[in-house]
Write an enzyme that holds these catalytic residues in place. Structure first.
Site, PDB file in Angstrom:
ATOM      1  N   ASP A   1     -12.385   1.190  -7.810  1.00 42.11           N
ATOM      2  CA  ASP A   1     -12.090   1.681  -6.564  1.00 42.11           C
ATOM      3  C   ASP A   1     -12.610   3.273  -6.471  1.00 42.11           C
ATOM      4  OD1 ASP A   1     -10.450  -0.197  -6.975  1.00 42.11           O
ATOM      5  OD2 ASP A   1      -8.929   0.702  -7.231  1.00 42.11           O
TER       6      ASP A   1
ATOM      7  N   ASP B   1      -2.289  -7.596   1.332  1.00 42.74           N
ATOM      8  CA  ASP B   1      -1.599  -6.597   0.273  1.00 42.74           C
ATOM      9  C   ASP B   1      -0.074  -6.453   0.662  1.00 42.74           C
ATOM     10  OD1 ASP B   1      -3.936  -6.247  -1.028  1.00 42.74           O
ATOM     11  OD2 ASP B   1      -4.743  -4.495   0.742  1.00 42.74           O
TER      12      ASP B   1
END
Length: 239
Positions: free
Chosen positions: A8, A129
């Site tokens: 990330d 998500d």
């Protein structure tokens, strides 16, 4: 099942967030490309990259870090975050990215997802998500009224190559994945599903492997950085 180590990216560094909160970022590497090479050396088949700044900005922000990873490894990589138009999709795939992940536009512009999946077969995935079963967009900052399973089903005929399902409340919390919700989603569609969020041990990987649903793979981030999961052992468990 495939293990996808996560990198990330925030401000050019490899970080992990707690439940998607940009203010709760832990920096694990100042050199994301070196981190990628470490994962490759351990035997990973894929890399999972996220442009966190890009997810909020709506356009690529950590492009230099992503390109460095693509230039230094030959391992296939998928990328999500800030990819919201065809030009950006084409740009990343032309630079050697194996797969783009479309999240916010999967809710806001499904026609783009379908167009991209037709134009680039096998290279377009949808990122779903969810918080409490509802889809979150724009870097998880906005929770919609869209049901995660309904969104997944809406792409059954679109030709997308995978769905990356993340339980936001589990992400980075090291409290275990939402196995039941992930398995239920995987059973609801024929599209390959990749689990994400909360994986903190080899036991978690075994639980996903044995959940009875046809999962394609699982993404792990913080547990690999913290040493809670050894990547080589994890690959063996899922093999």
């Amino acid at each position: 099942m495939i293990l996808y180590p996560a990198i990330d990216l925030k401000d050019g560094k490899a970080v992990r967030l707690l439940r998607g909160d940009m203010e709760k970022a832990t920096v694990f590497s100042d050199d994301p490309a070196a981190q990628a090479l470490d994962f490759v050396a351990a035997g990973c088949e894929w890399l999972h990259l996220v442009d966190l700044n890009g997810a909020f900005a709506g356009e690529p922000v950590n492009g230099a870090a992503v390109e460095a990873i693509l230039n230094q490894t030959r391992t296939p990589a998928q990328l999500g975050g800030g990819i919201r138009d065809m030009a950006t999709i084409e740009m990343w795939l032309s630079k050697g990215l194996a797969r783009v992940i479309l999240g916010t536009v999967a809710v806001e512009n499904p026609a783009l997802v379908r167009e991209a999946a037709r134009a680039f077969p096998g290279q377009v995935a949808v990122g779903i998500d969810a918080r409490g079963g509802r889809v979150a967009t724009k870097g998880w900052a906005e929770v919609t009224d869209v049901d995660a399973t309904d969104l997944a089903r809406s792409y059954e005929d679109a030709g997308v190559c995978a769905i990356i399902y993340t339980d936001i409340d589990r992400d980075g919390a090291m409290q275990g994945p939402n196995v039941a919700a992930t398995a239920a989603l995987a059973r609801a569609v024929t599209i390959p599903v990749i689990a994400s969020g909360g994986v903190s041990s080899l036991a978690d990987l075994r639980a996903l492997r044995n959940c009875g649903a046809p999962l394609n793979g699982v993404i792990s981030g913080r547990a690999l950085y913290d040493g809670a999961i050894d990547l080589k052992k994890a690959i063996e468990v899922l093999a």
